[in-house]
Design an enzyme around this catalytic site. Structure first.
Site, mmCIF file in Angstrom:
data_model
loop_
_atom_site.group_PDB
_atom_site.id
_atom_site.type_symbol
_atom_site.label_atom_id
_atom_site.label_comp_id
_atom_site.label_asym_id
_atom_site.label_seq_id
_atom_site.Cartn_x
_atom_site.Cartn_y
_atom_site.Cartn_z
ATOM 1 N N GLY A 52 -0.380 6.364 -6.071
ATOM 2 C CA GLY A 52 -0.592 5.341 -5.048
ATOM 3 C C GLY A 52 -1.797 5.656 -4.193
ATOM 4 O O GLY A 52 -2.576 6.555 -4.512
ATOM 5 N N ASN A 53 -1.957 4.915 -3.106
ATOM 6 C CA ASN A 53 -3.079 5.153 -2.195
ATOM 7 C C ASN A 53 -2.595 4.997 -0.764
ATOM 8 O O ASN A 53 -1.441 4.642 -0.529
ATOM 9 C CB ASN A 53 -4.244 4.210 -2.523
ATOM 10 C CG ASN A 53 -3.867 2.760 -2.353
ATOM 11 O OD1 ASN A 53 -3.610 2.287 -1.251
ATOM 12 N ND2 ASN A 53 -3.784 2.035 -3.465
#
Ligand code: CTP
Ligand code: CA
Length: 231
Positions: free
Chosen positions: A33-34
């Site tokens: 993810g980020n």
């Protein structure tokens, strides 16, 4: 326009906003993810609603409360975001791609939890590039639809930021690109932002800074004007 007229300048318009970070699963319990919080995109959805637009929000992973009174589509992966955005875009006059889209996803997703006993000391993940949603929407049949991208760059120098933005909008084919600087401590989780808006020719057409909600409102003014100019 007078202040009160400007407030409802998206009346009769429909706006699609994507927000948050996509997540790409590795196994049933893990993902890549980020750090996107979704704040700027959600602020844009709220501001568009306040200006009178019918708003659809496609929300990936977000860390703030979702607005009420608008249509919301939840997605997890980039593939889901692509499907949702492709389906919704033709129903909207203005598309704002504020989501932080994962550039890569794992080539394969394990059905079972990845176990250290099987992978050993080092683990190499093989990733494959995701489709570019913004470029896809920009190059599709438009029917006068206005398309806006975002670019979060780690360049600290303003000239570098603008240069990267110009290269990016040329690649994407969208009408406007909202460029902002991000770093370990700026951009994602914060409530303030500073942005430069480029048009398709790479010219700087607008600059705004302040809270994410005031930035949202300010840049919507630019797009509302562009929409009424296009008629
Ligand atoms: N975007 C997209 N689909 C992708 C990647 C990005 O639609 N697969 C959109 C983002 O929502 C954003 C814009 O493209 O509006 C720019 O995203 P950014 O990550 O800055 O650009 P990339 O083309 O992915 O380039 P890079 O990350 O290598 O700088
Ligand atoms: Ca990217």
């Amino acid at each position: 326009a007078s202040a009160s007229a400007r407030l409802r300048d998206l009346e009769g318009r429909s706006v699609l906003v994507t927000a948050g970070g996509t997540r790409e699963p590795l196994d049933p319990v893990r993902y890549i993810g980020n750090r996107s919080s979704g704040r700027q995109g959600i602020a844009i959805a709220r501001a568009a609603q306040a200006r009178g637009a019918r708003v659809t929000l496609i929300a990936a992973h977000v860390e703030v409360e979702l607005p009420t009174g608008i249509e919301i589509v939840r997605v997890e992966t980039t593939a889901e975001l692509l499907d949702a955005a492709t389906a919704a875009a033709p129903l909207h006059d203005l598309v704002i791609m504020a989501a932080a889209v994962a550039d890569y996803r794992p080539v394969s997703v394990s059905d079972d939890k990845i176990k250290k006993a099987h992978t050993g000391d080092r683990l190499t993940l093989e990733l494959v590039q995701n489709p570019d949603i913004l470029a896809t929407l920009s190059h599709a049949e438009r029917d006068g639809r206005l398309i806006v991208g975002f670019a979060a760059e780690t360049a600290t120098d303003r000239d570098d930021l603008i240069r990267l933005g110009r290269e990016k909008i040329a690649r994407k084919g969208c009408d406007y690109l909202v460029v902002n600087g991000v770093g370990w401590t700026t951009g994602f989780a914060r409530d303030d932002n500073s942005v430069t808006v480029l048009d398709a020719s790479g010219a700087i057409v607008f600059e705004a800074s302040g809270s994410k909600s005031s930035v949202a409102d300010d840049i919507l003014g630019v797009f509302a004007t562009a929409l009424s100019g296009a008629e």
